[in-house]
Design a protein around this motif. Structure first.
Motif, mmCIF file in Angstrom:
data_model
loop_
_atom_site.group_PDB
_atom_site.id
_atom_site.type_symbol
_atom_site.label_atom_id
_atom_site.label_comp_id
_atom_site.label_asym_id
_atom_site.label_seq_id
_atom_site.Cartn_x
_atom_site.Cartn_y
_atom_site.Cartn_z
ATOM 1 N N ILE A 48 -53.242 42.155 -58.532
ATOM 2 C CA ILE A 48 -53.012 41.094 -57.561
ATOM 3 C C ILE A 48 -54.260 40.899 -56.704
ATOM 4 O O ILE A 48 -54.735 41.836 -56.053
ATOM 5 C CB ILE A 48 -51.820 41.416 -56.638
ATOM 6 C CG1 ILE A 48 -50.534 41.605 -57.455
ATOM 7 C CG2 ILE A 48 -51.656 40.322 -55.581
ATOM 8 C CD1 ILE A 48 -50.033 40.374 -58.145
ATOM 9 N N ALA A 49 -54.792 39.679 -56.712
ATOM 10 C CA ALA A 49 -55.883 39.294 -55.809
ATOM 11 C C ALA A 49 -55.260 38.438 -54.713
ATOM 12 O O ALA A 49 -54.787 37.335 -54.988
ATOM 13 C CB ALA A 49 -56.951 38.506 -56.561
ATOM 14 N N PRO A 50 -55.202 38.918 -53.468
ATOM 15 C CA PRO A 50 -54.421 38.247 -52.428
ATOM 16 C C PRO A 50 -55.126 37.095 -51.718
ATOM 17 O O PRO A 50 -54.819 36.786 -50.566
ATOM 18 C CB PRO A 50 -54.121 39.389 -51.451
ATOM 19 C CG PRO A 50 -55.312 40.263 -51.559
ATOM 20 C CD PRO A 50 -55.742 40.203 -53.003
ATOM 21 N N PHE A 51 -56.074 36.474 -52.401
ATOM 22 C CA PHE A 51 -56.779 35.316 -51.868
ATOM 23 C C PHE A 51 -56.893 34.257 -52.954
ATOM 24 O O PHE A 51 -56.729 34.551 -54.147
ATOM 25 C CB PHE A 51 -58.169 35.710 -51.369
ATOM 26 C CG PHE A 51 -58.142 36.690 -50.231
ATOM 27 C CD1 PHE A 51 -57.851 36.262 -48.947
ATOM 28 C CD2 PHE A 51 -58.410 38.035 -50.450
ATOM 29 C CE1 PHE A 51 -57.814 37.171 -47.890
ATOM 30 C CE2 PHE A 51 -58.372 38.944 -49.406
ATOM 31 C CZ PHE A 51 -58.071 38.511 -48.110
ATOM 32 N N PRO A 52 -57.191 32.987 -52.583
ATOM 33 C CA PRO A 52 -57.284 31.924 -53.594
ATOM 34 C C PRO A 52 -58.394 32.170 -54.602
ATOM 35 O O PRO A 52 -59.348 32.917 -54.352
ATOM 36 C CB PRO A 52 -57.574 30.673 -52.752
ATOM 37 C CG PRO A 52 -57.087 30.999 -51.385
ATOM 38 C CD PRO A 52 -57.341 32.468 -51.209
ATOM 39 N N ALA A 53 -58.272 31.511 -55.751
ATOM 40 C CA ALA A 53 -59.291 31.582 -56.791
ATOM 41 C C ALA A 53 -60.622 31.057 -56.254
ATOM 42 O O ALA A 53 -60.657 30.147 -55.435
ATOM 43 C CB ALA A 53 -58.850 30.763 -58.000
ATOM 44 N N SER A 77 -51.917 34.422 -52.740
ATOM 45 C CA SER A 77 -52.593 34.279 -51.454
ATOM 46 C C SER A 77 -51.620 33.973 -50.326
ATOM 47 O O SER A 77 -50.467 33.595 -50.551
ATOM 48 C CB SER A 77 -53.661 33.185 -51.545
ATOM 49 O OG SER A 77 -53.072 31.946 -51.888
ATOM 50 N N GLY A 78 -52.124 34.115 -49.097
ATOM 51 C CA GLY A 78 -51.330 33.800 -47.920
ATOM 52 C C GLY A 78 -51.453 34.846 -46.836
ATOM 53 O O GLY A 78 -51.645 36.037 -47.125
#
Length: 318
Positions: free
Chosen positions: A33-38, A67-68
């Motif tokens: 999980i990458a918790p920021f936008p692409a 993200s969020g």
């Protein structure tokens, strides 16, 4: 007696069946999980790092953007996931700083540190069209126009935000700090000249600097891992008593078995040191720097102590 023997055999067979299964981790694709936008720094390093996952882990790793809330949404997703090694978190120092600005029910200690793969200074960028040739030019303008120099950051609670606020506090200036929703949106704001400058983790924006479309004004920490950049002043050289360098690393949910953590750490070490990721780093602008679980845990504690002190002494007293 016979029934006891049957039970004993059943237990032995169960143990024999379970043990190999544990030893075979992973048996399927792992989600990171990458918790920021692409397009942001976390997204980019995650995809560059996991390109060789199958080579070192035996299974692919799929990067998923969730993200969020300055990274909190994705972090919670991983925190609540089953601690079996199949759901991991890729994040930067924002995991450490979230609890300083948001009322959240977790901290970096709510996760198992797996590996740090990069250590990058945070820096100030400005579009080439601005009059700021040096960081002193920006400071002088901020003194002339209090609250009118717009400085973008990638979120309202990360180390970029802390660096911007600490910077203005230490120098006695008033900036209009503009929180955006990640490194990708911040770069768009810089490219579109919607902000006068931006505070972002290296090497984001370095390609624009190389092309002459942006200027790099100052770095918050040492530039030793940054590729092909010379003569950029650092905070310490400007006599600003603070340092901002961020980690980029991998975490697992708390309670993930130690043998799974060890296997993941070894795999990520292989990925981080692979020629593919080194090449990615050189092309992106920053060299990999690996730390395993124990060393990474110490770095996390050191960073938390630093950011807590800066917030207390420079930001809260503003």
């Amino acid at each position: 007696m016979k029934s006891r023997l049957v039970i004993a055999l059943a237990i032995a067979l169960t143990v024999m069946m379970v043990t190999p299964a544990l030893a075979e981790f992973p048996e399927r694709t792992v989600t990171l999980i990458a918790p920021f936008p692409a397009g942001g720094g976390v997204d980019r390093f995650s995809r560059g790092l996991t390109a060789t996952a199958e080579k070192y882990l035996g299974e692919n790793i799929v990067v998923k953007n969730v993200s969020g809330a300055g990274g909190a949404t994705g972090a919670r997703t991983v925190m609540k996931a089953k601690p079996d090694g199949y759901t991991l978190l890729a994040i930067d120092t924002s995991l450490t700083t979230l609890s300083l600005f948001q009322k959240i029910n977790f901290s970096y200690k709510s996760f198992e540190p797996i590996a740090m793969v990069m250590r990058c200074p945070t820096w100030f960028l400005t579009p080439a069209s601005t009059p700021y040739k040096t960081i002193q030019d920006l400071i002088a303008d901020a003194k002339k126009r209090p609250g009118e120099v717009n400085v973008g950051v990638a979120g309202p609670s990360g180390s970029q935000f802390i660096m911007a606020m600490a910077f203005e506090s230490a120098l006695g200036i008033d900036l209009n700090i503009v929180p955006l929703r990640g490194g990708g949106p911040l770069m768009k704001a810089l490219v579109g000249k919607h902000v006068d400058a931006g505070v972002i983790h290296s090497p984001m924006g370095l390609d624009y600097v190389t092309k002459g479309d942006m200027r790099l004004l100052v770095a918050g920490g040492t530039m030793e891992t940054v590729v092909n950049v010379k003569d950029i002043p650092t905070f310490s050289q400007l006599k600003i008593p603070m340092e901002f360098s961020v980690y980029r690393g991998i975490f697992a949910p708390k309670g993930t078995p130690k043998d799974v953590v060890a296997k993941l750490a070894k795999a990520f070490e292989g990925m981080a040191k692979d020629d593919s990721f080194v090449k990615f780093g050189k092309g992106w602008g920053v060299l990999p720097k690996f730390a395993g679980p124990e060393e990474f845990a110490k770095i996390l504690d050191q960073d938390m102590a630093t950011f807590t002190k800066v917030k207390k002494e420079l930001i809260d007293k503003k």
